[in-house]
Design a protein around this motif. Structure first.
Motif, PDB file in Angstrom:
ATOM      1  N   HIS A 139     -91.160 -83.692   6.991  1.00  0.00           N
ATOM      2  CA  HIS A 139     -90.877 -82.368   7.842  1.00  0.00           C
ATOM      3  C   HIS A 139     -90.159 -81.487   6.951  1.00  0.00           C
ATOM      4  O   HIS A 139     -89.404 -81.573   6.479  1.00  0.00           O
ATOM      5  N   LYS A 140     -90.556 -80.111   7.193  1.00  0.00           N
ATOM      6  CA  LYS A 140     -90.173 -79.046   6.537  1.00  0.00           C
ATOM      7  C   LYS A 140     -89.000 -78.615   6.781  1.00  0.00           C
ATOM      8  O   LYS A 140     -88.314 -77.958   6.152  1.00  0.00           O
ATOM      9  N   ASP A 141     -88.509 -78.803   7.920  1.00  0.00           N
ATOM     10  CA  ASP A 141     -87.098 -78.567   8.309  1.00  0.00           C
ATOM     11  C   ASP A 141     -85.955 -79.488   8.398  1.00  0.00           C
ATOM     12  O   ASP A 141     -84.756 -79.238   8.312  1.00  0.00           O
ATOM     13  N   ALA A 142     -86.335 -80.665   8.347  1.00  0.00           N
ATOM     14  CA  ALA A 142     -85.330 -81.786   8.568  1.00  0.00           C
ATOM     15  C   ALA A 142     -86.012 -83.178   7.924  1.00  0.00           C
ATOM     16  O   ALA A 142     -87.025 -83.599   8.329  1.00  0.00           O
ATOM     17  N   SER A 143     -85.413 -83.665   6.805  1.00  0.00           N
ATOM     18  CA  SER A 143     -86.078 -84.835   6.093  1.00  0.00           C
ATOM     19  C   SER A 143     -86.186 -85.844   6.752  1.00  0.00           C
ATOM     20  O   SER A 143     -86.639 -86.735   6.532  1.00  0.00           O
ATOM     21  N   TYR A 144     -85.137 -86.262   7.764  1.00  0.00           N
ATOM     22  CA  TYR A 144     -84.998 -87.434   8.497  1.00  0.00           C
ATOM     23  C   TYR A 144     -85.781 -87.423   9.764  1.00  0.00           C
ATOM     24  O   TYR A 144     -85.658 -88.405  10.575  1.00  0.00           O
ATOM     25  N   VAL A 145     -86.757 -86.605   9.900  1.00  0.00           N
ATOM     26  CA  VAL A 145     -87.527 -86.663  11.202  1.00  0.00           C
ATOM     27  C   VAL A 145     -88.769 -87.628  10.899  1.00  0.00           C
ATOM     28  O   VAL A 145     -89.647 -87.373   9.859  1.00  0.00           O
ATOM     29  N   ARG A 146     -88.542 -88.835  11.438  1.00  0.00           N
ATOM     30  CA  ARG A 146     -89.374 -90.216  10.979  1.00  0.00           C
ATOM     31  C   ARG A 146     -90.771 -90.037  11.232  1.00  0.00           C
ATOM     32  O   ARG A 146     -91.677 -90.698  10.578  1.00  0.00           O
ATOM     33  N   SER A 147     -91.041 -89.382  12.378  1.00  0.00           N
ATOM     34  CA  SER A 147     -92.643 -89.415  12.586  1.00  0.00           C
ATOM     35  C   SER A 147     -93.132 -88.698  11.715  1.00  0.00           C
ATOM     36  O   SER A 147     -94.525 -88.578  11.837  1.00  0.00           O
ATOM     37  N   HIS A 148     -92.803 -87.709  10.813  1.00  0.00           N
ATOM     38  CA  HIS A 148     -93.322 -86.885   9.658  1.00  0.00           C
ATOM     39  C   HIS A 148     -93.346 -87.491   8.368  1.00  0.00           C
ATOM     40  O   HIS A 148     -94.044 -86.965   7.544  1.00  0.00           O
ATOM     41  N   PHE A 149     -92.719 -88.728   8.214  1.00  0.00           N
ATOM     42  CA  PHE A 149     -92.962 -89.430   6.946  1.00  0.00           C
ATOM     43  C   PHE A 149     -94.314 -89.812   6.769  1.00  0.00           C
ATOM     44  O   PHE A 149     -94.914 -90.667   7.413  1.00  0.00           O
ATOM     45  N   ASP A 150     -94.932 -89.418   5.620  1.00  0.00           N
ATOM     46  CA  ASP A 150     -96.341 -89.473   5.667  1.00  0.00           C
ATOM     47  C   ASP A 150     -96.873 -89.405   4.087  1.00  0.00           C
ATOM     48  O   ASP A 150     -95.884 -89.063   3.070  1.00  0.00           O
ATOM     49  N   ALA A 151     -98.064 -89.652   3.579  1.00  0.00           N
ATOM     50  CA  ALA A 151     -98.448 -89.153   2.370  1.00  0.00           C
ATOM     51  C   ALA A 151     -99.975 -88.839   2.274  1.00  0.00           C
ATOM     52  O   ALA A 151    -100.639 -89.402   3.248  1.00  0.00           O
TER      53      ALA A 151
END
Length: 196
Positions: A139-151
């Protein structure tokens, strides 16, 4: 010491729209996009001590690539929720040449998107023609937003040549299509420190 000119051989852009992954079709399908620039590596074939100045020369390319990718994803910066970057260095170069992309690639996306507090995750490697790389996304604003962990994976059949670098940027418009493993939610971002 003057730095060499940035020479681009080609651009590659790919957009994915994810409707589902076996579950219900999304009412608002997220998009993942990636753009790559194949550039000449001015340091290939020899060890050069002073290379950091080339980062400044890459800044306009970072901004141009960010604009192209944003346009391919619909043009609305407010719709972008995740990002990442990476580089594949041809066999005549070294891993450190890929590290030159950290500042011009990451800061270009952050500048274009306005408020973007999180560090831009990155991957880099050395490889030959057709080498593929997974670009990490958060996530662009918070690295710990798990739903946005992607590749998102990218590779180009005729790149990088020995004397080239493939520079990559990635953006997404939302979380993984069926994200449901908990963790910090976008609505709970509170600290605005790029982490939580």
């Amino acid at each position: 010491m003057p730095m060499p000119e940035v020479v681009v051989r080609k651009f590659v852009t790919r957009i994915e729209e994810i409707l589902h992954e076996g579950g219900p079709v999304s009412a608002d399908p997220p998009k993942r996009g990636v753009i790559a620039a194949v550039i000449e590596n001015p340091f290939a074939g020899r060890y050069v001590e002073e290379i950091a100045g080339f980062m400044d020369d890459l800044k306009p390319l970072g901004l141009a690539m960010s604009r192209r990718l944003l346009a391919a994803l619909g043009g609305d910066g407010a719709a972008i929720e995740g990002y990442g970057k990476g580089a594949i260095v041809g066999e005549g170069g070294e891993l450190e040449h890929g590290a030159l992309w950290h500042v011009p690639g990451g800061y270009a996306m952050r500048e274009l998107l306005g408020q973007a507090h999180a560090i831009v995750p990155s991957a880099k490697k050395v490889g030959g023609l057709g080498t593929r790389i997974d670009i990490p996304i958060t996530h662009k604003d918070a690295s710990y937003v798990r739903s946005h962990f992607d590749a998102i994976e990218i590779g180009i059949g005729d790149a990088p040549r020995r004397n080239e670098i493939v520079l990559v940027l990635a953006m997404t418009t939302g979380p993984r299509v069926h994200a449901r493993v908990g963790g910090l939610a976008v609505s709970d971002i509170a600290k605005w420190d790029g982490l939580r």
